[in-house]
Design an enzyme around this catalytic site. Structure first.
Site, PDB file in Angstrom:
ATOM      1  CG  ASP A 136      -2.069   1.018   1.072  1.00  0.00           C
ATOM      2  OD1 ASP A 136      -2.469   1.324  -0.070  1.00  0.00           O
ATOM      3  OD2 ASP A 136      -2.546   1.525   2.107  1.00  0.00           O
ATOM      4  CB  CYS A 193     -25.835  -8.690   0.546  1.00  0.00           C
ATOM      5  SG  CYS A 193     -25.364  -7.828   2.065  1.00  0.00           S
ATOM      6  CB  CYS A 196     -21.256  -2.537   2.409  1.00  0.00           C
ATOM      7  SG  CYS A 196     -21.480  -3.010   0.687  1.00  0.00           S
ATOM      8  CB  CYS A 200     -22.439   4.643   3.324  1.00  0.00           C
ATOM      9  SG  CYS A 200     -21.307   6.038   3.103  1.00  0.00           S
ATOM     10  CB  CYS A 246     -19.032   0.097   4.197  1.00  0.00           C
ATOM     11  SG  CYS A 246     -17.289   0.525   3.999  1.00  0.00           S
ATOM     12  CB  CYS A 250     -19.162  -7.407   5.299  1.00  0.00           C
ATOM     13  SG  CYS A 250     -18.919  -8.698   4.044  1.00  0.00           S
TER      14      CYS A 250
END
Length: 381
Positions: A136, A193, A196, A200, A246, A250
């Protein structure tokens, strides 16, 4: 390659697991030719906000071979950081700060990179091929590559979802010049689904699988350098670093709770710290508390900005004295957030008196604007 591919991959998988990586998969470097177009569409819509580096590195970010022409295969690994309690529960304690689960331990870049280098070193020794590791910190699109490598799929919230670890995976990538057998890509498994998307607080998803960072609280309270836009402040609640909503809702997360032995556990002092303590931190105290944490990277002023927004949302008059003390801070970013917090918590009479006392000597235009902005107070009498 001196050993068979199957033997090599078995050895690499075993070593990855021993290092704490619960997920392991291999993709061809050219497995996602669709990425440049998708990235370009997002940049054209300015969904990256102030993250100018995304546009600056778009060409290299769009394909592993553009970043490193010798790349032939990509090994993707994931490390579980699932929480032992529901982070959504912390939102119900407005006088305490809610820190994103990923930031409750040491900086994951530091945790993963050394382990990734060890795994890459094993690959290089076995094949003689050059390797490069990424966590990252380079223009690498880890999530779609993770999907291509079969360790999960990008959910409707754009985060990688795993059948074994839900939405709680730190990702690392090893690029190699070696040709390795690729795993099958993981099919998208969200079905109907949309938890998420619906959870928000700022409607940051224009559509499933799309994210407008400019409306995302994680972007706003981490990456955004200036004042938090007024339209998002109440929605920010007590989220002082990041936002896990979010991820936390899950349904696949229920499997992550079964893997305690491979999880990075949070520091107890970062699970739900008191706003009254955080708002009083000076720069030295901030650096000491968050030594080794990714939170340290945003700096004292930006962190205090976030804390003061949470103070303003707390509804607790006991925090007023600390917010008022920050009206004298030397940093305008902190002063501006303090103005908003104070005006949320005190009566109109008190707010008018403070404005009269402070506005005359205030030289920063953004702070002056905070005194005149429309604010809905928590207290009305």
């Amino acid at each position: 390659m001196s050993i068979s591919s199957s033997t090599l991959l078995a050895e690499l998988r075993d070593r990855a697991q021993a290092l704490g990586f619960g997920a392991f998969g291999v993709a061809r470097a050219d497995a996602r030719p669709d990425l440049p177009e998708k990235l370009g569409a997002a940049l054209e819509r300015h969904w990256h906000g102030d993250m100018g580096w995304m546009a600056e590195t778009a060409e290299r970010r769009g394909a592993p071979e553009a970043l490193w022409p010798d790349a032939r295969s990509v090994i993707m690994v994931g490390m579980n950081y699932g929480p032992d309690t529901d982070p959504m529960a912390d939102l119900g304690h407005p006088t305490r700060g809610n820190i994103s689960v990923y930031a409750r331990n040491r900086d994951y870049h530091d945790i993963i990179k050394g382990k990734l280098k060890e795994l890459a070193g094993l690959l290089s020794r076995r094949t003689g091929a050059e390797v490069k590791v990424f966590v990252d910190t380079a223009p690498v699109m880890e999530k779609p590559l993770g999907e291509a490598a079969g360790i999960g799929w990008q959910g409707k919230h754009t985060v990688l979802v795993s059948r074994e670890f839900g939405s709680w995976l730190f990702l690392g990538a090893i690029f190699t010049a070696a040709e390795l057998p690729a795993d099958d890509p993981h099919p998208e498994s969200c079905g109907n689904c949309r938890r998420c998307l619906d959870i928000c607080p700022t409607n940051a998803f224009p559509a499933p699988f799309q994210l407008d960072a400019r409306r995302c609280l994680s972007y706003l309270n981490i990456e955004h350098p200036g004042p938090i836009p007024h339209e998002f402040r109440v929605a920010m609640g007590n989220r002082i670093y990041g936002c896990d909503d979010c991820l936390a809702v899950c349904p696949w997360n229920k499997f992550a709770s079964l893997t305690h032995e491979a999880r990075l556990m949070a520091r107890d002092d970062l699970k739900s710290p008191a706003l009254a303590d955080l708002v009083q931190l000076d720069d030295a105290g901030f650096r000491a508390l968050f030594a080794g944490s990714p939170i340290k990277r945003i700096g004292h002023a930006r962190f205090l900005r976030n804390v003061l927004i949470a103070v303003g949302n707390s509804g607790d008059p006991a925090l007023v004295v600390h917010a008022e003390a920050r009206l004298r801070d030397t940093d305008p970013l902190i002063r501006g957030a303090a103005v908003w917090a104070v005006r949320r918590l005190v009566t109109k009479t008190r707010a008018d008196a403070l404005e009269l006392a402070f506005l005359t000597d205030e030289g920063d235009i953004s702070v002056r604007a905070e005194w005149s902005a429309a604010v809905q107070p928590v207290r009305t009498n």
